[in-house]
Motif scaffolding. Structure first.
Motif, PDB file in Angstrom:
ATOM      1  N   THR A  87       0.803  -1.232   0.000  1.00 21.71           N
ATOM      2  CA  THR A  87       0.000   0.000   0.000  1.00 21.71           C
ATOM      3  C   THR A  87       0.833   1.278   0.000  1.00 21.71           C
ATOM      4  O   THR A  87       0.311   2.344  -0.306  1.00 21.71           O
ATOM      5  CB  THR A  87      -0.916   0.031   1.234  1.00 21.71           C
ATOM      6  N   TRP A  88       2.100   1.192   0.350  1.00 24.94           N
ATOM      7  CA  TRP A  88       2.945   2.387   0.437  1.00 24.94           C
ATOM      8  C   TRP A  88       3.165   2.987  -0.947  1.00 24.94           C
ATOM      9  O   TRP A  88       3.574   2.304  -1.875  1.00 24.94           O
ATOM     10  CB  TRP A  88       4.279   2.018   1.071  1.00 24.94           C
ATOM     11  N   GLN A  89       2.885   4.268  -1.092  1.00 27.92           N
ATOM     12  CA  GLN A  89       2.929   4.912  -2.401  1.00 27.92           C
ATOM     13  C   GLN A  89       4.248   5.597  -2.708  1.00 27.92           C
ATOM     14  O   GLN A  89       4.457   6.050  -3.829  1.00 27.92           O
ATOM     15  CB  GLN A  89       1.791   5.931  -2.508  1.00 27.92           C
ATOM     16  N   VAL A  90       5.134   5.685  -1.749  1.00 31.68           N
ATOM     17  CA  VAL A  90       6.470   6.224  -2.027  1.00 31.68           C
ATOM     18  C   VAL A  90       7.312   5.061  -2.548  1.00 31.68           C
ATOM     19  O   VAL A  90       7.846   4.266  -1.771  1.00 31.68           O
ATOM     20  CB  VAL A  90       7.101   6.832  -0.760  1.00 31.68           C
ATOM     21  N   ARG A  91       7.418   4.970  -3.857  1.00 34.71           N
ATOM     22  CA  ARG A  91       7.973   3.779  -4.476  1.00 34.71           C
ATOM     23  C   ARG A  91       9.180   4.091  -5.352  1.00 34.71           C
ATOM     24  O   ARG A  91       9.412   3.425  -6.368  1.00 34.71           O
ATOM     25  CB  ARG A  91       6.897   3.061  -5.300  1.00 34.71           C
ATOM     26  N   ASP A  92       9.969   5.076  -4.934  1.00 30.65           N
ATOM     27  CA  ASP A  92      11.222   5.308  -5.647  1.00 30.65           C
ATOM     28  C   ASP A  92      12.229   4.228  -5.248  1.00 30.65           C
ATOM     29  O   ASP A  92      12.064   3.532  -4.240  1.00 30.65           O
ATOM     30  CB  ASP A  92      11.764   6.690  -5.331  1.00 30.65           C
ATOM     31  N   SER A  93      13.290   4.103  -6.013  1.00 31.92           N
ATOM     32  CA  SER A  93      14.235   3.006  -5.814  1.00 31.92           C
ATOM     33  C   SER A  93      14.931   3.078  -4.456  1.00 31.92           C
ATOM     34  O   SER A  93      15.149   2.041  -3.816  1.00 31.92           O
ATOM     35  CB  SER A  93      15.271   3.001  -6.946  1.00 31.92           C
ATOM     36  N   ASN A  94      15.286   4.270  -3.993  1.00 33.09           N
ATOM     37  CA  ASN A  94      15.971   4.392  -2.702  1.00 33.09           C
ATOM     38  C   ASN A  94      15.078   3.941  -1.547  1.00 33.09           C
ATOM     39  O   ASN A  94      15.530   3.281  -0.612  1.00 33.09           O
ATOM     40  CB  ASN A  94      16.423   5.836  -2.472  1.00 33.09           C
ATOM     41  N   THR A  95      13.809   4.313  -1.606  1.00 32.62           N
ATOM     42  CA  THR A  95      12.884   3.927  -0.532  1.00 32.62           C
ATOM     43  C   THR A  95      12.662   2.423  -0.509  1.00 32.62           C
ATOM     44  O   THR A  95      12.674   1.801   0.561  1.00 32.62           O
ATOM     45  CB  THR A  95      11.535   4.645  -0.715  1.00 32.62           C
ATOM     46  N   LEU A  96      12.488   1.819  -1.673  1.00 38.29           N
ATOM     47  CA  LEU A  96      12.250   0.382  -1.721  1.00 38.29           C
ATOM     48  C   LEU A  96      13.494  -0.415  -1.345  1.00 38.29           C
ATOM     49  O   LEU A  96      13.387  -1.514  -0.796  1.00 38.29           O
ATOM     50  CB  LEU A  96      11.777  -0.020  -3.124  1.00 38.29           C
ATOM     51  N   PHE A  97      14.665   0.136  -1.615  1.00 34.96           N
ATOM     52  CA  PHE A  97      15.901  -0.577  -1.324  1.00 34.96           C
ATOM     53  C   PHE A  97      16.286  -0.478   0.152  1.00 34.96           C
ATOM     54  O   PHE A  97      17.047  -1.293   0.657  1.00 34.96           O
ATOM     55  CB  PHE A  97      17.049  -0.034  -2.187  1.00 34.96           C
ATOM     56  N   SER A  98      15.762   0.522   0.838  1.00 35.66           N
ATOM     57  CA  SER A  98      16.054   0.691   2.262  1.00 35.66           C
ATOM     58  C   SER A  98      15.125  -0.201   3.086  1.00 35.66           C
ATOM     59  O   SER A  98      14.324  -0.962   2.538  1.00 35.66           O
ATOM     60  CB  SER A  98      15.911   2.150   2.676  1.00 35.66           C
ATOM     61  N   GLN A  99      15.224  -0.079   4.406  1.00 40.61           N
ATOM     62  CA  GLN A  99      14.440  -0.942   5.282  1.00 40.61           C
ATOM     63  C   GLN A  99      13.556  -0.131   6.214  1.00 40.61           C
ATOM     64  O   GLN A  99      13.915   0.977   6.620  1.00 40.61           O
ATOM     65  CB  GLN A  99      15.376  -1.829   6.129  1.00 40.61           C
ATOM     66  N   THR A 100      12.417  -0.732   6.561  1.00 47.39           N
ATOM     67  CA  THR A 100      11.559  -0.147   7.579  1.00 47.39           C
ATOM     68  C   THR A 100      11.993  -0.671   8.950  1.00 47.39           C
ATOM     69  O   THR A 100      12.827  -1.563   9.052  1.00 47.39           O
ATOM     70  CB  THR A 100      10.088  -0.503   7.324  1.00 47.39           C
ATOM     71  N   ALA A 101      11.395  -0.123   9.999  1.00 44.18           N
ATOM     72  CA  ALA A 101      11.710  -0.614  11.347  1.00 44.18           C
ATOM     73  C   ALA A 101      11.320  -2.078  11.496  1.00 44.18           C
ATOM     74  O   ALA A 101      12.012  -2.862  12.175  1.00 44.18           O
ATOM     75  CB  ALA A 101      10.994   0.248  12.385  1.00 44.18           C
ATOM     76  N   THR A 102      10.234  -2.477  10.864  1.00 50.70           N
ATOM     77  CA  THR A 102       9.808  -3.884  10.918  1.00 50.70           C
ATOM     78  C   THR A 102      10.806  -4.799  10.219  1.00 50.70           C
ATOM     79  O   THR A 102      11.085  -5.905  10.689  1.00 50.70           O
ATOM     80  CB  THR A 102       8.422  -4.039  10.283  1.00 50.70           C
ATOM     81  N   ASP A 103      11.360  -4.321   9.110  1.00 50.00           N
ATOM     82  CA  ASP A 103      12.319  -5.130   8.357  1.00 50.00           C
ATOM     83  C   ASP A 103      13.568  -5.452   9.165  1.00 50.00           C
ATOM     84  O   ASP A 103      14.236  -6.453   8.905  1.00 50.00           O
ATOM     85  CB  ASP A 103      12.720  -4.406   7.072  1.00 50.00           C
ATOM     86  N   CYS A 104      13.893  -4.605  10.122  1.00 45.06           N
ATOM     87  CA  CYS A 104      15.093  -4.838  10.929  1.00 45.06           C
ATOM     88  C   CYS A 104      15.019  -6.161  11.686  1.00 45.06           C
ATOM     89  O   CYS A 104      16.047  -6.792  11.960  1.00 45.06           O
ATOM     90  CB  CYS A 104      15.298  -3.696  11.924  1.00 45.06           C
ATOM     91  N   PHE A 105      13.818  -6.604  12.016  1.00 36.54           N
ATOM     92  CA  PHE A 105      13.647  -7.822  12.819  1.00 36.54           C
ATOM     93  C   PHE A 105      13.304  -9.026  11.953  1.00 36.54           C
ATOM     94  O   PHE A 105      12.759 -10.013  12.456  1.00 36.54           O
ATOM     95  CB  PHE A 105      12.541  -7.602  13.854  1.00 36.54           C
ATOM     96  N   ALA A 106      13.659  -8.962  10.665  1.00 36.42           N
ATOM     97  CA  ALA A 106      13.273 -10.026   9.744  1.00 36.42           C
ATOM     98  C   ALA A 106      13.841 -11.386  10.132  1.00 36.42           C
ATOM     99  O   ALA A 106      13.226 -12.429   9.856  1.00 36.42           O
ATOM    100  CB  ALA A 106      13.706  -9.665   8.328  1.00 36.42           C
ATOM    101  N   THR A 107      15.020 -11.419  10.760  1.00 38.59           N
ATOM    102  CA  THR A 107      15.647 -12.692  11.123  1.00 38.59           C
ATOM    103  C   THR A 107      15.733 -12.908  12.629  1.00 38.59           C
ATOM    104  O   THR A 107      16.203 -13.968  13.062  1.00 38.59           O
ATOM    105  CB  THR A 107      17.079 -12.765  10.549  1.00 38.59           C
ATOM    106  N   PHE A 108      15.310 -11.954  13.423  1.00 39.61           N
ATOM    107  CA  PHE A 108      15.553 -12.010  14.860  1.00 39.61           C
ATOM    108  C   PHE A 108      14.715 -13.090  15.551  1.00 39.61           C
ATOM    109  O   PHE A 108      15.235 -14.012  16.175  1.00 39.61           O
ATOM    110  CB  PHE A 108      15.289 -10.653  15.493  1.00 39.61           C
ATOM    111  N   PHE A 109      13.408 -12.988  15.445  1.00 44.91           N
ATOM    112  CA  PHE A 109      12.534 -13.926  16.153  1.00 44.91           C
ATOM    113  C   PHE A 109      12.613 -15.330  15.567  1.00 44.91           C
ATOM    114  O   PHE A 109      12.595 -16.326  16.298  1.00 44.91           O
ATOM    115  CB  PHE A 109      11.095 -13.413  16.149  1.00 44.91           C
ATOM    116  N   VAL A 110      12.701 -15.414  14.243  1.00 46.40           N
ATOM    117  CA  VAL A 110      12.814 -16.741  13.637  1.00 46.40           C
ATOM    118  C   VAL A 110      14.167 -17.350  13.954  1.00 46.40           C
ATOM    119  O   VAL A 110      14.295 -18.583  14.066  1.00 46.40           O
ATOM    120  CB  VAL A 110      12.596 -16.655  12.106  1.00 46.40           C
ATOM    121  N   GLY A 111      15.205 -16.520  14.136  1.00 44.51           N
ATOM    122  CA  GLY A 111      16.506 -17.050  14.518  1.00 44.51           C
ATOM    123  C   GLY A 111      16.476 -17.692  15.889  1.00 44.51           C
ATOM    124  O   GLY A 111      17.035 -18.772  16.103  1.00 44.51           O
ATOM    125  N   ILE A 112      15.809 -17.045  16.840  1.00 41.13           N
ATOM    126  CA  ILE A 112      15.678 -17.607  18.183  1.00 41.13           C
ATOM    127  C   ILE A 112      14.799 -18.852  18.152  1.00 41.13           C
ATOM    128  O   ILE A 112      15.098 -19.876  18.794  1.00 41.13           O
ATOM    129  CB  ILE A 112      15.106 -16.566  19.151  1.00 41.13           C
TER     130      ILE A 112
END
Length: 373
Positions: A87-112
């Motif tokens: 749904t996010w409408q800011v879809r330039d390449s820099n924004t899509l290539f960066s990470q959100t705060a949620t993305d930071c935990f992509a491997t944390f909980f599943v790693g544990i």
């Protein structure tokens, strides 16, 4: 027909090829994990309502609840990421290539979660080791793999936070592919090691004296391979793709399609292991040669730590075969597995056994206990 009142955003947008390369694999992984998590939860609800769960020791129950809680948290974060990028409408390449705060935990909980499941399964498999040296070596390599996976998943979190702070280049001497690969290589190594150990140790216990017991052991081998194959294959593919492309490549996210579903796969592997006791009970009873064994045959069976016990369906007279000292009595019920095998698959429940008839016979004063001479 478009409405100019809604066309209010006029900003640069990334090309379709860029979006397909960067966002395609994570979106596929998020969708797969959310779908699989529904299946995991249905199995979880079924298991907690079963008699097996009621008899489980508190340690097993709490471990199950922690695994489900970690997986549920990770899946909720995956859902939020999927909704955000859809749904996010800011879809330039820099924004899509960066990470959100949620993305930071992509491997944390599943790693544990994965580390907990691997430690639990490795401890169960260790019950089959009779040689203390081999068991020590086994735990050494399992520990290295689990620790490597945990460090890799935590490094991914640290790199993500540094990226959002704009300090990525001046901090850790690694990048995202290295951190992800460290985590996934560790996971794949431990999964394969546990499965290989179970298959080898269980195969050695197939001695041919009792067809029903051998069938159960073969089913346990099949279960061990099936349980670890999903996590091992996904972790291995993710690890290979993590090292295949540099961090700034458009294909850098290709590994995410394989490692994101690990959240559901590890939880499923854990519940499947606990449910294995019920599956083994479905082994059809067959006429087999069981027991009252003595002499060389009895000593060989005992060397594999397989306790053969059963209750006869009728009174039969043991007969000696060719004067060899091997007394064989025919029964229709399967032999009991050894405590080592039972503890390796789901653990011993309180006042329960992997064999359905054992619990029924424990309180039956008229039941006869046939064991090896």
């Amino acid at each position: 027909m478009s409405d100019p009142n809604y066309d209010t955003i006029n900003i640069p947008a990334a090309s379709q090829a860029f979006v397909d390369s960067i966002m395609g694999p994570p979106i596929a992984g998020w969708m797969a994990n959310i779908f699989l998590w529904g299946y995991v939860m249905s199995n979880f609800v079924y298991y907690v309502q079963s008699p097996l769960h009621q008899k489980d020791r508190p340690a097993i129950k709490y471990t199950l609840y922690i695994v489900i809680l970690l997986g549920l948290t990770q899946t909720a974060l995956d859902f939020e990421s999927l909704y955000h990028y859809a749904t996010w409408q800011v879809r330039d390449s820099n924004t899509l290539f960066s990470q959100t705060a949620t993305d930071c935990f992509a491997t944390f909980f599943v790693g544990i979660e994965g580390a907990i499941v691997q430690v639990y399964l490795s401890m169960r498999a260790s019950a089959l080791f009779e040689n203390k040296l081999y068991k020590t070596i086994y735990f050494f390599f399992v520990g290295i793999g689990v620790l490597s996976g945990l460090v890799g998943s935590i490094c991914y979190l640290a790199l993500s936070i540094l990226l959002r702070m704009g300090k990525l280049d001046s901090a850790l001497p690694m990048d995202f592919p290295v951190a992800t690969g460290m985590w996934l290589w560790g996971c794949a190594f431990v999964d394969v090691l546990i499965s290989a150990s179970l298959c080898v140790l269980l195969s050695k216990r197939i001695v041919g004296f009792n067809q029903s017991t051998d069938n159960i052991l073969r089913r346990l081998i099949s279960l061990a391979l099936q349980t670890a194959s999903y996590t091992a294959v996904c972790a291995l593919m993710g690890a290979i793709l993590s090292y295949a492309f540099p961090a700034d490549s458009l294909n850098a996210n290709s590994s995410a399609a394989f490692w994101i579903p690990l959240t559901s796969l590890y939880a499923f592997a854990f519940i499947t292991t606990l449910n294995s006791r019920a599956r083994i009970r479905d082994e059809p009873t067959k006429s087999n040669i069981v027991t009252g064994m003595s002499g060389y045959a009895g000593s060989q069976l005992n060397s594999f730590n397989i306790t053969v016990q059963a209750t006869p369906t009728m009174f039969e007279t043991p007969q000696q075969i060719n004067g060899s000292g091997l007394n064989v009595t025919g029964f229709r019920t399967p032999a009991h597995l050894s405590p080592r095998v039972e503890s390796a698959f789901g653990g011993r429940s309180r006042n329960s056994s992997i064999h359905p008839r054992q619990d029924e016979e424990e309180d039956d004063s008229s039941a006869k206990d046939f064991s090896m001479a």
